[in-house]
Each structure stands twice: as C-alpha cells, then as structure tokens.
Scaffold this motif. Structure first.
Motif, mmCIF file in Angstrom:
data_model
loop_
_atom_site.group_PDB
_atom_site.id
_atom_site.type_symbol
_atom_site.label_atom_id
_atom_site.label_comp_id
_atom_site.label_asym_id
_atom_site.label_seq_id
_atom_site.Cartn_x
_atom_site.Cartn_y
_atom_site.Cartn_z
ATOM 1 N N GLY A 72 53.833 30.510 48.703
ATOM 2 C CA GLY A 72 54.696 31.440 49.214
ATOM 3 C C GLY A 72 55.506 31.973 48.137
ATOM 4 N N LEU A 73 55.270 31.918 46.772
ATOM 5 C CA LEU A 73 56.191 32.360 45.799
ATOM 6 C C LEU A 73 55.159 33.659 45.222
ATOM 7 C CD1 LEU A 73 58.640 32.622 43.699
ATOM 8 C CD2 LEU A 73 57.188 31.031 42.334
ATOM 9 N N TRP A 74 55.852 34.810 45.200
ATOM 10 C CA TRP A 74 55.227 36.080 44.659
ATOM 11 C C TRP A 74 56.426 36.534 43.790
ATOM 12 C CZ3 TRP A 74 50.869 38.309 46.779
ATOM 13 C CH2 TRP A 74 50.259 37.854 47.706
ATOM 14 N N LEU A 75 55.494 37.266 42.835
ATOM 15 C CA LEU A 75 56.079 38.269 41.657
ATOM 16 C C LEU A 75 55.777 39.657 42.079
ATOM 17 C CD1 LEU A 75 57.555 38.886 38.972
ATOM 18 C CD2 LEU A 75 55.395 38.548 37.939
ATOM 19 N N HIS A 76 56.827 40.263 42.354
ATOM 20 C CA HIS A 76 56.479 41.694 42.641
ATOM 21 C C HIS A 76 57.223 42.441 41.515
ATOM 22 C CE1 HIS A 76 56.981 41.391 47.484
ATOM 23 N NE2 HIS A 76 56.331 40.518 47.003
ATOM 24 N N LYS A 77 56.139 43.398 40.988
ATOM 25 C CA LYS A 77 56.296 44.141 39.810
ATOM 26 C C LYS A 77 56.445 45.661 40.079
ATOM 27 C CE LYS A 77 55.665 42.996 35.699
ATOM 28 N NZ LYS A 77 55.188 42.574 34.337
ATOM 29 N N ARG A 78 57.452 46.381 39.786
ATOM 30 C CA ARG A 78 57.560 47.575 40.414
ATOM 31 C C ARG A 78 57.148 48.689 39.230
ATOM 32 N NH1 ARG A 78 62.754 45.766 41.165
ATOM 33 N NH2 ARG A 78 63.603 47.112 39.664
ATOM 34 N N PRO A 79 56.867 50.072 39.678
ATOM 35 C CA PRO A 79 56.317 50.976 38.517
ATOM 36 C C PRO A 79 57.319 51.524 37.585
ATOM 37 C CG PRO A 79 55.801 51.560 40.799
ATOM 38 C CD PRO A 79 56.630 50.407 41.190
ATOM 39 N N ASP A 80 58.688 51.103 38.047
ATOM 40 C CA ASP A 80 59.865 51.567 37.168
ATOM 41 C C ASP A 80 59.927 50.350 35.961
ATOM 42 O OD1 ASP A 80 60.828 49.497 38.520
ATOM 43 O OD2 ASP A 80 62.486 50.636 39.225
ATOM 44 N N ALA A 108 53.344 32.138 32.231
ATOM 45 C CA ALA A 108 54.310 33.138 31.609
ATOM 46 C C ALA A 108 53.604 34.225 31.217
ATOM 47 C CB ALA A 108 55.088 32.285 30.764
ATOM 48 N N GLN A 109 52.740 34.291 30.457
ATOM 49 C CA GLN A 109 52.139 35.324 29.677
ATOM 50 C C GLN A 109 51.423 36.516 30.776
ATOM 51 O OE1 GLN A 109 49.006 34.394 26.601
ATOM 52 N NE2 GLN A 109 48.743 36.284 26.070
ATOM 53 N N THR A 110 50.742 36.035 31.796
ATOM 54 C CA THR A 110 50.222 36.957 32.872
ATOM 55 C C THR A 110 51.487 37.427 33.610
ATOM 56 O OG1 THR A 110 49.882 35.146 34.210
ATOM 57 C CG2 THR A 110 48.176 35.663 32.690
ATOM 58 N N ALA A 111 52.425 36.814 33.911
ATOM 59 C CA ALA A 111 53.532 37.315 34.678
ATOM 60 C C ALA A 111 54.096 38.330 33.816
ATOM 61 C CB ALA A 111 54.517 36.205 34.893
ATOM 62 N N LYS A 112 54.200 38.374 32.414
ATOM 63 C CA LYS A 112 54.892 39.470 31.748
ATOM 64 C C LYS A 112 53.930 40.775 31.531
ATOM 65 C CE LYS A 112 57.025 39.973 26.893
ATOM 66 N NZ LYS A 112 57.296 39.214 25.813
ATOM 67 N N ALA A 113 52.687 40.409 31.497
ATOM 68 C CA ALA A 113 51.922 41.455 31.101
ATOM 69 C C ALA A 113 51.101 42.020 32.357
ATOM 70 C CB ALA A 113 50.462 41.043 30.154
ATOM 71 N N ALA A 114 51.678 41.749 33.533
ATOM 72 C CA ALA A 114 50.937 42.155 34.559
ATOM 73 C C ALA A 114 51.380 43.530 34.920
ATOM 74 C CB ALA A 114 51.298 41.079 35.747
ATOM 75 N N ALA A 115 50.449 44.356 35.551
ATOM 76 C CA ALA A 115 50.780 45.851 35.806
ATOM 77 C C ALA A 115 51.704 45.845 37.389
ATOM 78 C CB ALA A 115 49.246 46.485 35.971
ATOM 79 N N PRO A 116 52.247 46.950 37.601
ATOM 80 C CA PRO A 116 52.961 46.918 38.893
ATOM 81 C C PRO A 116 51.964 46.397 40.097
ATOM 82 C CG PRO A 116 53.281 48.948 37.362
ATOM 83 C CD PRO A 116 52.350 48.145 36.812
ATOM 84 N N GLY A 117 52.465 45.698 40.753
ATOM 85 C CA GLY A 117 51.910 45.334 42.153
ATOM 86 C C GLY A 117 52.457 43.789 42.524
ATOM 87 N N LYS A 118 51.777 43.009 43.505
ATOM 88 C CA LYS A 118 52.155 41.939 43.961
ATOM 89 C C LYS A 118 51.491 40.682 43.576
ATOM 90 C CE LYS A 118 54.652 44.197 48.062
ATOM 91 N NZ LYS A 118 54.773 43.987 49.337
ATOM 92 N N TYR A 119 51.980 39.697 42.758
ATOM 93 C CA TYR A 119 51.071 38.598 42.367
ATOM 94 C C TYR A 119 51.541 37.361 43.102
ATOM 95 C CZ TYR A 119 49.805 42.274 39.086
ATOM 96 O OH TYR A 119 49.728 43.295 38.595
ATOM 97 N N SER A 120 50.648 36.494 43.631
ATOM 98 C CA SER A 120 51.072 35.173 44.273
ATOM 99 C C SER A 120 50.913 34.055 43.141
ATOM 100 C CB SER A 120 49.889 34.974 45.371
ATOM 101 O OG SER A 120 50.281 33.355 45.729
ATOM 102 N N ASP A 121 51.801 33.230 42.925
ATOM 103 C CA ASP A 121 51.753 31.896 42.278
ATOM 104 C C ASP A 121 51.299 30.937 43.156
ATOM 105 O OD1 ASP A 121 52.318 30.769 39.940
ATOM 106 O OD2 ASP A 121 54.203 29.463 40.763
ATOM 107 N N GLY A 122 51.224 31.126 44.527
ATOM 108 C CA GLY A 122 50.865 29.959 45.538
ATOM 109 C C GLY A 122 52.360 29.395 45.932
#
Length: 401
Positions: free
Chosen positions: A26-34, A10-24
């Motif tokens: 097939g689940l991905w978190l897409h963070k946008r620059p906005d 939960a902490q890394t997901a919140k702090a992550a910079a814009p980009g695409k992050y895999s949770d494994g």
C-alpha cells in the motif's frame, strides 16, 4: 523483508520519472511533473479506502517511509483508522504545547467579570505573575506536576504564607481552566504539592481594628476637613469596604441611599446584585462637605488623577502612630452591634454586605432589611460622631492630617 513487498530502491525512487510507483503493502511514491514528490499509504479500513500522506520525498527517505507505513498498517490491523489516529495524536501534542503563561492569562480573562473593576487592580493575577510564572510560565501546562509546584512556592511557603496560599489557589484555578479547554493536566497537582510543602508555620492574623469604644474619640479627631479625613469619617459611618468607599460617585446617591454597584462589592450573592447603604444625617453631611473636592463626580478624588488609594487612609493612621487600619472599622462596627445592641445577626451581617444563612434560606429571603438597617446605622452614626464627655481623647493633638 520480502523483495515483493519492498519493490523500490533508493536509487530508482530518486531517478524515477513523474508517475506513481508502488513499493508494496500500500506504500506509493507519487512524483509530479514539477519535480515534487510525496509518499502515500493506501489502506482499507471498515470497508473504506483511505489515502494517507506520509511526507515529501526526498525529505522522507525510502527507509523512513517504510517504517512509517508499517506503523500505520499495524493500527489498521487493530481496526483503527490511521488518519483519525494521527489527527488525534497531533491534537494531543498541540494541547501539551499550551504554556502555563497562556492558560493563566486566559483564565484571568474569563474571570474578569467576577472581579472588582474587571481585575484591573491586578490582585488576582499578581501572585501568579510574581511567584509562579517566572519559573513555570514557559512550561507546557500538561507537564506541570507537584514537584514543579513545590519547588516554585517553597521559597515563600512559610515566609509569605498568605501570598503563597493565594498563588497556589490561583494555580489550581488555572489547571481546572486548562482541563476545561480539553488539555491533559493533573488536577491533583496542587493538593499533592501542599502535601509535599507541609503545613505553613505562619499564622494568618486579622487586620487590626480600633475597639468600638474608642471610635468616637478617633472620629472627633478627624476635624481637618481634608479628603482623607472625610473619607475615613464616611468609612466609619457606613461600615463599607475601602474600594466602594473610595470610588463613591454622585450618581450612586439618591434619597438618602447609596447604591453600590454589584461589581464593586465582595462576597455578595449574585454578581448582578447591587448593595444599598442607608445614609445617616451625619453621613449625608460628610458627603456634602466632600462635594467641594469632587472631580468627575467622584467625591474622593486623588491628587493628580483617579480616586484616593487604599494606602492613603492607611498611611494617615500610620502617621498617627496607630497599628489599626481602615478595614478594621468594619470589625469595630460589628463588635458594637454584638455588645451594645440587640441587633439580629442577619441584620448586622447585611449591614456589612455579608452572606448570611444557607443557600436555600437566602433563596427565599429577598429582603435587605433596609428599614432595620436605617435605624441601626443612625444609632451607630450617633454613637461614632458624638464626643465622650469627661474623657481625654488619646487622639488629641494627633500629628499630620
């Protein structure tokens, strides 16, 4: 769960910079620059790669996204496309949100063409409006069952039997309409409700009719020359229903024939079939007398606007102390044809605008028996309008015209 599958916290997901992050898995978190972010599930089904949005982050937590992803992955393992399945579930949910109120109005709208005057009189919709919709109008139509219907109509099932029967029939039409719209409804709900409510104690009674032998006396008493009396005289002479009689228009009369528009008729075969009524010399004389009261071409205009109401004629007879009602003169005429003439049944029924014979028989029989009806209606007119010699009329000195 394996840490290889659940790569994010939960902490890394919140702090992550814009980009695409895999949770494994097939689940991905897409963070946008906005600053926005959303969860996306990637799966392969039938050789196709599919990307399915699971909602915005952080509105949907990491835990919620994992639970949602596992639910949809389970469908993939069953060979189902999760996006199509979700769309289907949404459609099903939307369908259940259709309220009976909306369905009933839509059903009424679609049937207006079948109803007299496009149903403006409200008789089709009124039983629903008064006795069903106040209790069930805001209920999703898919949720309505026989118990709901029973509880709604039980207060009037025996005390207002005819109204309850109409309300039940209209509700059944609404359920069929909902089914035609693709909604999931119980089409047997009304029949089940009937079983729960039981047989109605109230028995329907026919509209009181004046015996045909008394018709001449009553006709002779209509000598005041008022709009109501003229309307009653023409009603008797033509044996039509009240609605077309009250709405008779100059444009409908030509060469001794009154053509009633199909939409003003009840019980006729085919919604586009007009009905022709032969007018006797006495009927034409009544029409001529009524023309002095005509407004906008309508012979029997109301006091302020429109045409006279159905209650106007009924109240006139009621003030005379009569139990009989205007519609009953159709029965008087039919009894006269049966007892005092040798009129074939199909001709007598055609005079009343009734459907007669099987569907196949009607398909081959195109005549409306106009010539036979001219003769019959002239005989009826002569009988009804002739005083009975040596008989003291029970209507003599009748009150208030």
């Amino acid at each position: 769960m394996s840490r290889a599958l659940h790569k994010l916290t939960a902490q890394t997901a919140k702090a992550a910079a814009p980009g695409k992050y895999s949770d494994g898995g097939g689940l991905w978190l897409h963070k946008r620059p906005d600053g926005g972010a959303q969860w996306v599930l990637r799966v392969s089904i039938h050789g196709r790669r599919r990307e399915m949005g699971l909602g915005a982050f952080p509105d949907i937590s990491l835990k919620g996204a994992r639970e949602s992803a596992e639910k949809w992955r389970a469908l993939v393992r069953e060979g189902l496309d999760p996006i199509k399945e979700r769309d289907r579930q949404r459609r099903d949910s939307a369908r259940k949100l259709h309220l009976l109120n909306d369905v009933a109005l839509d059903a009424f709208e679609s049937r207006k063409a079948e109803l007299k005057g496009d149903g403006k009189a409200g008789r089709w919709f009124t039983p629903l409006e008064l006795h069903v919709l106040p209790k069930l109008g805001k209920v999703p139509v898919g949720d309505i069952d026989q118990k709901d219907i029973r509880d709604t109509l039980s207060p009037i099932w025996h005390t207002k039997a005819d109204t309850a029967r109409k309300a039940m029939n209209r509700l059944a039409i609404c359920l069929r309409h909902a089914a035609a719209l693709g909604l999931d409804v119980d089409l047997q709900a009304t029949e089940k409700a009937r079983a729960l409510l039981g047989k109605q104690r109230h028995k329907a009674t026919n509209i009181p009719a004046l015996p045909w032998k008394d018709v001449p006396d009553f006709y002779q008493s209509l000598d005041g020359g008022s709009v109501t009396e003229l309307a009653l005289r023409l009603l008797i002479l033509t044996a039509v229903r009240s609605y077309p009689l009250r709405h008779i228009h100059e444009s409908q009369i030509e060469d001794g024939i009154w053509t009633i528009p199909a939409e003003a008729m009840k019980g006729r075969v085919g919604a586009t079939t007009d009905f022709r009524v032969p007018l006797s010399s006495e009927a034409l004389a009544v029409i001529q007398e009524a023309r002095k009261f005509a407004r906008d071409g309508f012979l029997f205009s109301g006091v302020r606007r429109g045409v006279i109401s159905d209650m106007t004629m009924s109240k006139f007879m009621e003030r005379r102390g009569m139990d009989e009602r205007p519609h009953g003169f159709r029965s008087s005429f039919r009894d006269w044809t049966a007892e005092a003439t040798k009129t074939p049944r199909e001709v007598a029924e055609m005079c009343l605008g009734h459907v007669s014979g099987s569907k196949v028989e009607r398909a081959y029989r195109r005549t409306d028996f106009m010539e036979q009806r001219k003769v019959l209606m002239a005989r009826w007119s002569s009988f009804a309008s002739s005083p009975r010699d040596g008989v003291v009329s029970q209507f003599s000195g009748a009150a208030a015209r």
